[in-house]
Scaffold this motif. Sequence first.
Motif, mmCIF file in Angstrom:
data_model
loop_
_atom_site.group_PDB
_atom_site.id
_atom_site.type_symbol
_atom_site.label_atom_id
_atom_site.label_comp_id
_atom_site.label_asym_id
_atom_site.label_seq_id
_atom_site.Cartn_x
_atom_site.Cartn_y
_atom_site.Cartn_z
ATOM 1 N N LEU A 40 0.834 -1.327 0.053
ATOM 2 C CA LEU A 40 0.274 -0.028 0.265
ATOM 3 C C LEU A 40 0.728 1.287 -0.051
ATOM 4 N N PRO A 41 0.619 2.335 -0.573
ATOM 5 C CA PRO A 41 1.158 3.478 -0.633
ATOM 6 C C PRO A 41 0.830 4.173 0.915
ATOM 7 N N VAL A 42 1.816 4.621 1.233
ATOM 8 C CA VAL A 42 1.600 5.518 2.670
ATOM 9 C C VAL A 42 2.181 6.806 2.669
ATOM 10 N N VAL A 43 1.395 7.557 3.429
ATOM 11 C CA VAL A 43 2.003 8.956 3.669
ATOM 12 C C VAL A 43 2.501 8.908 5.264
ATOM 13 N N ALA A 44 3.785 9.338 5.568
ATOM 14 C CA ALA A 44 4.031 9.473 6.943
ATOM 15 C C ALA A 44 4.365 10.663 7.403
ATOM 16 N N TYR A 45 3.491 11.186 8.188
ATOM 17 C CA TYR A 45 3.506 12.772 8.700
ATOM 18 C C TYR A 45 4.312 12.818 10.110
ATOM 19 N N ASP A 46 5.178 13.978 10.313
ATOM 20 C CA ASP A 46 5.462 14.167 11.559
ATOM 21 C C ASP A 46 5.693 15.733 11.538
ATOM 22 N N ILE A 47 5.958 16.362 12.739
ATOM 23 C CA ILE A 47 5.485 17.917 12.967
ATOM 24 C C ILE A 47 6.468 18.706 12.390
ATOM 25 N N ASP A 48 7.767 18.249 12.090
ATOM 26 C CA ASP A 48 8.773 19.325 11.402
ATOM 27 C C ASP A 48 9.854 18.525 10.656
ATOM 28 N N ASP A 49 10.483 19.210 10.337
ATOM 29 C CA ASP A 49 11.681 18.452 9.334
ATOM 30 C C ASP A 49 12.662 17.669 10.218
ATOM 31 N N GLU A 50 12.899 18.191 11.422
ATOM 32 C CA GLU A 50 13.798 17.398 12.082
ATOM 33 C C GLU A 50 13.261 16.041 12.347
ATOM 34 N N ALA A 51 11.972 16.202 12.891
ATOM 35 C CA ALA A 51 11.350 15.039 13.421
ATOM 36 C C ALA A 51 11.206 14.031 11.923
ATOM 37 N N LEU A 52 10.943 14.544 10.920
ATOM 38 C CA LEU A 52 10.883 13.766 9.760
ATOM 39 C C LEU A 52 12.214 13.293 9.300
ATOM 40 N N ALA A 53 13.391 13.944 9.645
ATOM 41 C CA ALA A 53 14.907 13.453 9.313
ATOM 42 C C ALA A 53 14.935 12.146 10.151
ATOM 43 N N ALA A 54 14.529 12.260 11.399
ATOM 44 C CA ALA A 54 14.790 11.105 12.294
ATOM 45 C C ALA A 54 13.748 9.945 11.941
ATOM 46 N N GLY A 55 12.651 10.310 11.498
ATOM 47 C CA GLY A 55 11.882 9.199 11.115
ATOM 48 C C GLY A 55 12.259 8.440 9.745
ATOM 49 N N ARG A 56 12.699 9.190 8.905
ATOM 50 C CA ARG A 56 13.442 8.866 7.568
ATOM 51 C C ARG A 56 14.528 7.778 7.797
ATOM 52 N N THR A 57 15.438 8.182 8.862
ATOM 53 C CA THR A 57 16.619 7.298 9.463
ATOM 54 C C THR A 57 15.917 6.052 9.822
ATOM 55 N N ARG A 58 15.000 5.919 10.856
ATOM 56 C CA ARG A 58 14.226 4.929 11.306
ATOM 57 C C ARG A 58 13.689 3.903 10.295
ATOM 58 N N LEU A 59 13.126 4.521 8.993
ATOM 59 C CA LEU A 59 12.682 3.795 7.989
ATOM 60 C C LEU A 59 13.716 3.034 7.222
ATOM 61 N N THR A 60 14.618 3.817 6.919
ATOM 62 C CA THR A 60 15.967 3.220 6.012
ATOM 63 C C THR A 60 16.520 2.069 6.943
ATOM 64 N N GLN A 61 16.633 2.222 8.228
ATOM 65 C CA GLN A 61 17.166 1.119 8.966
ATOM 66 C C GLN A 61 16.230 -0.054 9.005
ATOM 67 N N LEU A 62 14.768 0.099 8.809
ATOM 68 C CA LEU A 62 13.802 -1.022 9.056
ATOM 69 C C LEU A 62 14.130 -1.787 7.474
ATOM 70 N N ILE A 63 14.806 -1.346 6.544
ATOM 71 C CA ILE A 63 15.148 -2.140 5.389
ATOM 72 C C ILE A 63 16.027 -3.242 5.424
ATOM 73 N N ASP A 64 17.062 -2.675 6.293
ATOM 74 C CA ASP A 64 18.115 -3.760 6.830
ATOM 75 C C ASP A 64 17.328 -4.674 7.740
ATOM 76 N N THR A 65 16.601 -4.346 8.383
ATOM 77 C CA THR A 65 15.976 -5.323 9.502
ATOM 78 C C THR A 65 15.133 -6.107 9.022
ATOM 79 N N TYR A 66 14.356 -5.635 8.029
ATOM 80 C CA TYR A 66 13.472 -6.841 7.266
ATOM 81 C C TYR A 66 14.366 -7.674 6.221
ATOM 82 N N GLU A 67 15.268 -7.223 5.632
ATOM 83 C CA GLU A 67 16.194 -8.250 5.028
ATOM 84 C C GLU A 67 17.007 -9.089 5.657
ATOM 85 N N ALA A 68 17.296 -8.885 7.107
ATOM 86 C CA ALA A 68 17.612 -9.656 7.875
ATOM 87 C C ALA A 68 16.790 -10.818 8.472
#
Length: 287
Positions: free
Chosen positions: A29-57
């Motif tokens: 499914l397409p997903v929109v992920a919202y957070d309150i500001d650019d700093e929070a979104l940057a941290a969220g992007r990091t978590r999401l990219t780390q999940l790529i590795d987690t899922y692959e493992a």
Amino acid sequence: MTDDISTVTVLGTGVLGSQIAFQTAYHGLPVVAYDIDDEALAAGRTRLTQLIDTYEAEVDGAADGTAKEAFTRIRLTSDLADAVAKADLVIEAVPEVLDIKKDTYRKLATLAPQSTIFATNSSTLLPSDLKDLTGRPDRFLALHFANQIWRFNTAEVMGTADTDPKVYAGVVEFANSIGMVPIELHREKAGYVLNSLLVPLLHAAAELAAGGYADPETVDNTWRIATGAPVGPFQIFDIVGLTTPYNLLSHGDEASQQIAAWLKDNYIDKGRLGVATGQGFYTYPTK
């Protein structure tokens, strides 16, 4: 895949919000992920990219490019109106603070299409605490996930007396479609099923350690050996993250507040928040 829910927005890109967004995208499914500001979104992007590795493992089949493809289906934004403009389902995973959640739903009520379903991931608040702020109590319910949802894949579904049974059924179907095991509650219950069982265990464990009766390792060893459980209560604390239990205990009775103070002084104030920070009651490898 349910026909009624084809576009999902997740509010909050913290530990669990990012997992909900990724799990949903992983199942197509397409997903929109919202957070309150650019700093929070940057941290969220990091978590999401780390999940790529987690899922692959850890997830069968994810290493063939499926996890990387899932990430491409997630769009991040700090514009709430944009985030919910076309959402069939909004899953709210903002901080577990009543005023923040109330403010969020006041805004959502005016910004989201009237057809949009709202689901709270709150672990402590009943959906009836918030339903009157949503502008659509018949299309509002709780959808509660456990941390590390790709492994502990329960999705507790709990409506209010006002929730439309068709909406409830549609959310159950959605949960199933993204690889969850729907846990259907027939009435509102603080703690749902999982936390009604888990919280007393964790409280008892914390009471033993905070009171100086036994150290966390001894408590965990006792639980694992005597019950055959794969992990002990303090390992569960670390998986959940210490912030949520601390917030819950802080609003409890005097004994609970003493345990909260022990957590804060000995762990939280030292940055030992659990698996996510590499240290909690135990130490974990960091990426």
